[in-house]
Design a protein around this motif. Sequence first.
Motif, mmCIF file in Angstrom:
data_model
loop_
_atom_site.group_PDB
_atom_site.id
_atom_site.type_symbol
_atom_site.label_atom_id
_atom_site.label_comp_id
_atom_site.label_asym_id
_atom_site.label_seq_id
_atom_site.Cartn_x
_atom_site.Cartn_y
_atom_site.Cartn_z
ATOM 1 N N TRP A 566 3.260 -5.816 72.482
ATOM 2 C CA TRP A 566 2.629 -5.741 73.969
ATOM 3 C C TRP A 566 3.259 -7.597 74.712
ATOM 4 O O TRP A 566 3.387 -7.729 75.756
ATOM 5 C CB TRP A 566 2.151 -5.273 74.607
ATOM 6 C CG TRP A 566 2.213 -3.727 74.889
ATOM 7 C CD1 TRP A 566 2.101 -2.507 74.129
ATOM 8 C CD2 TRP A 566 3.403 -3.032 75.570
ATOM 9 N NE1 TRP A 566 2.457 -1.309 74.607
ATOM 10 C CE2 TRP A 566 3.839 -1.914 75.337
ATOM 11 C CE3 TRP A 566 4.486 -3.692 76.557
ATOM 12 C CZ2 TRP A 566 4.393 -0.925 76.115
ATOM 13 C CZ3 TRP A 566 5.565 -2.629 76.954
ATOM 14 C CH2 TRP A 566 5.330 -1.150 76.832
ATOM 15 N N GLN A 567 2.516 -7.769 73.958
ATOM 16 C CA GLN A 567 2.187 -9.581 74.221
ATOM 17 C C GLN A 567 3.220 -10.720 74.053
ATOM 18 O O GLN A 567 3.397 -11.757 74.373
ATOM 19 C CB GLN A 567 0.893 -10.431 73.423
ATOM 20 C CG GLN A 567 -0.347 -9.476 73.992
ATOM 21 C CD GLN A 567 -1.181 -10.590 72.984
ATOM 22 O OE1 GLN A 567 -1.156 -10.484 71.809
ATOM 23 N NE2 GLN A 567 -2.743 -10.652 73.349
ATOM 24 N N GLU A 568 3.618 -9.927 73.096
ATOM 25 C CA GLU A 568 5.462 -11.110 72.346
ATOM 26 C C GLU A 568 6.692 -10.853 73.481
ATOM 27 O O GLU A 568 7.874 -11.298 73.810
ATOM 28 C CB GLU A 568 6.020 -9.842 70.868
ATOM 29 C CG GLU A 568 5.514 -10.260 69.824
ATOM 30 C CD GLU A 568 5.403 -10.264 68.870
ATOM 31 O OE1 GLU A 568 6.382 -8.968 69.128
ATOM 32 O OE2 GLU A 568 4.902 -10.241 67.293
ATOM 33 N N LEU A 569 6.522 -9.081 74.946
ATOM 34 C CA LEU A 569 7.227 -8.839 75.482
ATOM 35 C C LEU A 569 6.801 -9.690 76.615
ATOM 36 O O LEU A 569 7.239 -9.517 77.998
ATOM 37 C CB LEU A 569 6.762 -7.820 75.949
ATOM 38 C CG LEU A 569 7.060 -6.625 74.791
ATOM 39 C CD1 LEU A 569 7.347 -5.334 75.040
ATOM 40 C CD2 LEU A 569 9.203 -7.160 74.124
ATOM 41 N N ALA A 585 -5.880 1.348 77.990
ATOM 42 C CA ALA A 585 -5.809 2.240 77.745
ATOM 43 C C ALA A 585 -5.889 3.456 76.786
ATOM 44 O O ALA A 585 -6.393 4.515 77.211
ATOM 45 C CB ALA A 585 -3.823 2.515 77.659
ATOM 46 N N TYR A 586 -6.197 3.001 75.411
ATOM 47 C CA TYR A 586 -6.889 3.484 74.629
ATOM 48 C C TYR A 586 -8.029 3.862 74.622
ATOM 49 O O TYR A 586 -8.627 5.744 74.424
ATOM 50 C CB TYR A 586 -6.729 3.196 73.629
ATOM 51 C CG TYR A 586 -6.378 2.825 72.826
ATOM 52 C CD1 TYR A 586 -5.375 3.149 72.036
ATOM 53 C CD2 TYR A 586 -4.383 1.978 72.814
ATOM 54 C CE1 TYR A 586 -4.303 3.750 71.164
ATOM 55 C CE2 TYR A 586 -3.375 1.911 72.290
ATOM 56 C CZ TYR A 586 -3.368 2.449 71.379
ATOM 57 O OH TYR A 586 -1.670 3.138 70.372
ATOM 58 N N ALA A 631 3.281 5.132 77.071
ATOM 59 C CA ALA A 631 3.705 5.404 78.404
ATOM 60 C C ALA A 631 2.809 4.897 79.913
ATOM 61 O O ALA A 631 3.142 3.885 81.027
ATOM 62 C CB ALA A 631 3.830 6.888 78.662
ATOM 63 N N VAL A 632 1.247 5.328 79.373
ATOM 64 C CA VAL A 632 0.593 4.592 80.433
ATOM 65 C C VAL A 632 0.916 2.936 80.261
ATOM 66 O O VAL A 632 0.418 2.343 81.475
ATOM 67 C CB VAL A 632 -1.408 4.602 80.274
ATOM 68 C CG1 VAL A 632 -1.949 4.165 80.336
ATOM 69 C CG2 VAL A 632 -1.286 6.196 79.935
ATOM 70 N N ILE A 633 0.727 2.796 79.733
ATOM 71 C CA ILE A 633 0.878 0.574 79.057
ATOM 72 C C ILE A 633 1.319 -0.023 80.132
ATOM 73 O O ILE A 633 1.506 -0.737 80.537
ATOM 74 C CB ILE A 633 0.705 0.353 78.017
ATOM 75 C CG1 ILE A 633 -0.875 0.996 76.613
ATOM 76 C CG2 ILE A 633 0.589 -0.882 77.042
ATOM 77 C CD1 ILE A 633 -0.771 0.657 75.714
ATOM 78 N N SER A 634 3.586 1.098 79.211
ATOM 79 C CA SER A 634 4.144 0.564 80.416
ATOM 80 C C SER A 634 4.084 -0.005 81.805
ATOM 81 O O SER A 634 4.386 -0.369 82.413
ATOM 82 C CB SER A 634 5.159 1.260 80.006
ATOM 83 O OG SER A 634 5.332 2.261 80.033
ATOM 84 N N VAL A 635 3.532 1.041 82.397
ATOM 85 C CA VAL A 635 3.518 1.282 84.149
ATOM 86 C C VAL A 635 2.514 0.357 84.493
ATOM 87 O O VAL A 635 2.864 -0.518 84.973
ATOM 88 C CB VAL A 635 3.061 2.819 84.472
ATOM 89 C CG1 VAL A 635 2.491 3.059 85.018
ATOM 90 C CG2 VAL A 635 3.812 3.795 84.094
ATOM 91 N N ARG A 636 1.495 0.786 84.240
ATOM 92 C CA ARG A 636 0.243 -0.954 84.269
ATOM 93 C C ARG A 636 0.528 -2.233 83.855
ATOM 94 O O ARG A 636 0.327 -3.311 84.603
ATOM 95 C CB ARG A 636 -1.536 -0.403 83.382
ATOM 96 C CG ARG A 636 -1.746 1.069 83.566
ATOM 97 C CD ARG A 636 -2.656 1.342 83.340
ATOM 98 N NE ARG A 636 -3.199 2.124 83.636
ATOM 99 C CZ ARG A 636 -4.520 3.147 83.130
ATOM 100 N NH1 ARG A 636 -5.144 2.017 82.357
ATOM 101 N NH2 ARG A 636 -4.774 4.039 83.127
#
Length: 647
Positions: A566-569, A585-586, A631-636
């Motif tokens: 996710w950091q790379e994005l 999230a985890y 799913a949770v991470i992408s929204v936040r």
Amino acid sequence: MNPAKNLRVAPMQTSGTHNFIERIYRESGPFQWARETGGKNSIEAGATRVEFGIEWQAVAAKGVYRRTIADNGSGMTPDQLVAFFNTFGGGGKPIGGVHENFGVGSKTSLLPWNRAGLVVVSWVDGEASMIWVAQDTVTGEFGLRLFDAIDPVTLQCTREDVVAPFDDQEAGCDWAAIKPSWMGDHGTVIVLLGNDLNTDTVTGDPRGKESDLRGIAAYLNRRMWELPPNAEIYVQELNTTDTAKWPRSAKEAHGPVSVGALDKRVNVRQINGAKHFIEYQKKGFRKGRLGSSGVVELSDETKVHWFLWDGERPAVQSYAALGGFIGALYENELYDMSTHAATYRSFGISESAVRSKLWLVLEPPKYNDQKKAGVYPRTDRTSLLMGGGKDAGSPLPLTDWGAEFSDRMPEDLMTAIRAARKGGAGSITDVTWRDRLAERFGSLWRIPKLRVANGGAHATNPTQQGGVPRTKTVRPPKPKPKPKPARPGGKGGLVGPVNIGPPKGSSPARLSKVGGGIPTFRLVDSAEIGEKWVLASWQPNAPGNPEGVVLINVEHPVIEAGIIRWQELYPIHHAEAVREVVTQAYGEIAVAKVAHSEQLKALIPSRRIDDVLRSDESLTMALLGLIAEEAVISVRLRKLGRKKKSA
């Protein structure tokens, strides 16, 4: 026909005792024989000195290194030698006595790996008697070797099982000369011959797990709590596994070393017991000390002796326990010892910095036949079992003891835990998640606590807020009400009068299940979890968090890989924010799964939910798969703005 009141029977005879001996031997642990001989029987015989030595005559004659166990106890007469060593359960105490094994342990732990024999020479008032216990090569039974002897009066040839010690050319030893100089007129020496007369028994049981040269000392210093004030135990230890560098004589083992010669001397190590090394005060050592200690008595009269070290530990090496452990104390011996993080977590301690310097010694009451309660040892003396009631024969209830100890956690331990905590003390911060969990599961999450109540059978000093219990009144029947939304969970001791407290106090109280709020989570490293592969671990007994805590291993490869992905994005200046979102999230998803499992208590026993469904294995597996987490991470992460443009 009714049996007579004074019915007598012929005692049942036992055959095939070698099968019992072999079975108990297979169940016993490494160095159990050291406990049975020098650690137990010698001390019970009144010995003030016990030594695990080396028999040097066979070294000179045959190059064979045999282990000896010598003591200056009361010694045994010929009849006592036969009664003790040739009777399964000998020694004057029954095999079946719940707290006894005298006459069983030494045979079961030694004979299966000393089939050629145990030579026992005992002195009483300076008179020596000798027996040789071995395995019959035809029948497989263990028993006393029969010697051909000449009666000095009749000159007839007889067969004897007890003889005067003699010069044995085949074994390479004059048995009369094995008596150590410090023994005096009373005492006993046992020589271990192994499975043949050419076996080196100084290295212990060849079945394995006894290859450590310091193994006897390490075992006894962990097994024995403390030695009697007038008793000393010593162990002669070789310094290398290279047989070419072993000493060839007692002089070479204990004398001065010639200039330029290889030092082959043995260590003569004194055994001090586990308590000595917990309170260890090494002369001149100022970097650490025993900071505090105390006793917490539980409701079943089990005493938890706790010891907390402050600062660095002295160098103990491998001959004793360097760091903390949890064990059960029974008749001056430690059983069921554990250093595992999961065992500590059951007592409310997950922090590795605290675990390594904290000892918990549990002292449960001994089994009492009248009360039908207490503990007793297994036949092989490797662990303790519960006696009486529905749990008869089961292992120690460490989880139950841990929960109660956690509720009564001493303040010094609480201070150490707070100081050691690092990483995020997480909780569910997303309002939608918190409200949804509270609505669905909060009313189910009930925690047993003591609530102040007149006439209550318990006592407490209230420290926590809690609601006032409802008073039941008789009312006329009403029409069936319309369905209402699920009642939200408790506020976790944040509202209401101060009427909830821990066991023991001055105010009468009743045991009540109160709303405990939703469990929390805490971000920790793998050292605190205790296992690198564990992603999440449930800690139901958590000081300061009565509702329980889920520990999230932020060093787990799955979480680390997710953070990097996710950091790379996102732009680099969002790296820390991304890490926080992923770990949060985890944590929240793990808490949700634990909370959801509360609903299953209507279907399966509560203990099974904690032991199986909330086990490290189950929680780790439940957090794999990525779909829910992603799913949770992408929204936040949308709040961070646009992702980086792809190259």
